[in-house]
Design a protein around this motif. Structure first.
Motif, PDB file in Angstrom:
ATOM      1  N   UNK A 169      10.562  -2.800 -26.346  1.00 40.49           N
ATOM      2  CA  UNK A 169      11.377  -3.708 -25.529  1.00 40.49           C
ATOM      3  C   UNK A 169      10.907  -3.704 -24.074  1.00 40.49           C
ATOM      4  N   UNK A 170      10.716  -4.891 -23.528  1.00 40.40           N
ATOM      5  CA  UNK A 170      10.321  -5.047 -22.112  1.00 40.40           C
ATOM      6  C   UNK A 170      11.359  -5.891 -21.374  1.00 40.40           C
ATOM      7  N   UNK A 171      12.588  -5.876 -21.888  1.00 46.10           N
ATOM      8  CA  UNK A 171      13.727  -6.667 -21.402  1.00 46.10           C
ATOM      9  C   UNK A 171      13.680  -8.070 -21.994  1.00 46.10           C
ATOM     10  N   UNK A 172      14.760  -8.779 -21.868  1.00 49.21           N
ATOM     11  CA  UNK A 172      14.747 -10.183 -22.281  1.00 49.21           C
ATOM     12  C   UNK A 172      14.131 -11.051 -21.199  1.00 49.21           C
ATOM     13  N   UNK A 173      14.581 -10.863 -19.974  1.00 50.33           N
ATOM     14  CA  UNK A 173      14.284 -11.820 -18.897  1.00 50.33           C
ATOM     15  C   UNK A 173      13.064 -11.481 -18.073  1.00 50.33           C
ATOM     16  N   UNK A 174      12.603 -10.233 -18.117  1.00 52.03           N
ATOM     17  CA  UNK A 174      11.579  -9.718 -17.209  1.00 52.03           C
ATOM     18  C   UNK A 174      12.014  -9.818 -15.749  1.00 52.03           C
ATOM     19  N   UNK A 217      10.738  -0.737 -18.207  1.00 50.20           N
ATOM     20  CA  UNK A 217      11.350  -1.504 -17.130  1.00 50.20           C
ATOM     21  C   UNK A 217      10.351  -2.511 -16.570  1.00 50.20           C
ATOM     22  N   UNK A 218      10.757  -3.753 -16.362  1.00 49.93           N
ATOM     23  CA  UNK A 218       9.874  -4.721 -15.707  1.00 49.93           C
ATOM     24  C   UNK A 218       9.374  -4.171 -14.372  1.00 49.93           C
ATOM     25  N   UNK A 219       8.053  -4.223 -14.201  1.00 50.88           N
ATOM     26  CA  UNK A 219       7.454  -3.691 -12.988  1.00 50.88           C
ATOM     27  C   UNK A 219       7.431  -2.181 -12.934  1.00 50.88           C
ATOM     28  N   UNK A 220       7.977  -1.521 -13.940  1.00 50.05           N
ATOM     29  CA  UNK A 220       8.094  -0.076 -13.900  1.00 50.05           C
ATOM     30  C   UNK A 220       9.126   0.397 -12.893  1.00 50.05           C
ATOM     31  N   UNK A 221       9.975  -0.515 -12.416  1.00 49.13           N
ATOM     32  CA  UNK A 221      10.928  -0.186 -11.354  1.00 49.13           C
ATOM     33  C   UNK A 221      12.259   0.263 -11.961  1.00 49.13           C
ATOM     34  N   UNK A 222      12.695   1.456 -11.602  1.00 51.47           N
ATOM     35  CA  UNK A 222      13.992   1.929 -12.063  1.00 51.47           C
ATOM     36  C   UNK A 222      14.518   2.956 -11.079  1.00 51.47           C
ATOM     37  N   UNK A 223      15.800   3.210 -11.176  1.00 59.61           N
ATOM     38  CA  UNK A 223      16.449   4.264 -10.406  1.00 59.61           C
ATOM     39  C   UNK A 223      17.553   4.847 -11.290  1.00 59.61           C
TER      40      UNK A 223
END
Length: 313
Positions: A169-174, A217-223
């Motif tokens: 999964x790479x999200x629905x919306x990116x 996570x899109x862009x590899x961005x998470x917190x």
């Protein structure tokens, strides 16, 4: 009247039924960048693997009803144990001592608002790359957005039913799961889990039978906020330790060199499966694969690295 032996048979049948019922629910930005993250809640060393019943299902719902049910249930994809306070665990690479294995991963990116561009002729797929991976016999993990699966359902179904590949999964919306993520629109916190689950729904609709419980996570961005928001889906977040630099690249040799210079035993390489945004990836792969094999590397899917990292073989 049920005799003792019959009671035992009935109990075993009940446990098996419970385990099977748990299984019935199964169903980047446009430039690759190193992950920009908060301190991870957990890594491959965070704990033993767990096995959620299906993507989008909470970890508690995935627990077997009894030891009998656990032994009767078929093997499920390995995942990492939740991090502190139940946060989604994060995986980047397997331990270097786990062997000369490497996972090539490909982000099949398409954002929710790129339909008009696809209708105008822009290609967010890359059939040539997939053909090359099949020709070279390279097991791979494809991190797919739900919108990509909607645009290319035949390709999504073909990948999902090919045992050489696994769909994640790479999200629905990116859209981004944090603010300030390379210009991507942002998913509101109260819709993050829904965005992940919507992607799994899109995969099932396209005919992908067994998407993996892995999320990029899109862009590899998470917190920590994003890790908390998606924790109820039961996924393991998968990052990478090698950036290929293939997005918008025009020099396939430079992409290949960057990968070959970066790979170590247990590495996860991030690449892209999008002709318009990563036009040299197929050519780079045709250089990377034979060279890594010459160096003694074996290509595996992400699931095998996670299994090795958690001691599950």
């Amino acid at each position: 009247m049920i005799l003792p032996a019959c009671r035992r048979q009935a109990a075993a049948l009940c446990a098996l039924t419970t385990a099977l019922a748990a299984l019935t629910g199964c169903g980047t930005p446009e430039r690759p960048v190193a992950a920009r993250t908060a301190a991870p809640a957990s890594t491959a060393a965070s704990g033993p693997a767990t096995t959620p019943a299906s993507p989008g299902t909470s970890a508690s719902a995935a627990s077997p009803a009894s030891p009998s049910a656990a032994s009767a249930a078929p093997s499920r994809p390995p995942t990492l144990a939740p991090g502190p306070a139940g946060l989604t665990p994060v995986f980047r690479s397997a331990p270097r001592a786990a062997g000369r294995t490497v996972a090539l991963t490909f982000d099949a990116d398409m954002t929710a608002d790129q339909g008009p561009r696809a209708a105008a002729g822009e290609h967010f797929d890359n059939p040539g790359l997939i053909a090359a991976l099949r020709e070279l016999k390279v097991p791979s993990t494809v991190f797919m957005t739900g919108r990509w699966a909607e645009e290319y359902p035949d390709q999504a179904r073909s990948l999902g039913r090919d045992p050489r590949f696994e769909i994640a999964n790479h999200s629905y919306s990116h859209h981004a799961f944090t603010g300030d993520c390379y210009g991507l629109p942002t998913v509101p916190e109260d819709r993050m889990r829904t965005d992940v689950e919507r992607a799994y729904s899109a995969f099932r609709k396209a005919g992908v039978p067994d998407a993996m419980p892995y999320f990029r996570f899109p862009g590899g961005c998470y917190d920590s906020r994003a890790l908390r928001a998606v924790s109820g889906t039961g996924v393991t977040a998968v990052q990478w330790d090698v950036v290929s630099g293939d997005a918008f690249a025009t020099d396939a040799d430079a992409v290949a060199r960057q990968v070959l210079d970066g790979v170590r035993p247990g590495s996860v390489v991030v690449m892209h499966c999008t002709r318009s945004a990563a036009p040299t990836t197929e050519q780079a792969v045709r250089t990377i694969v034979p060279e890594l094999r010459r160096r003694g590397y074996r290509f595996v899917r992400v699931s095998e690295l996670i299994a090795a990292a958690s001691g599950r073989r």
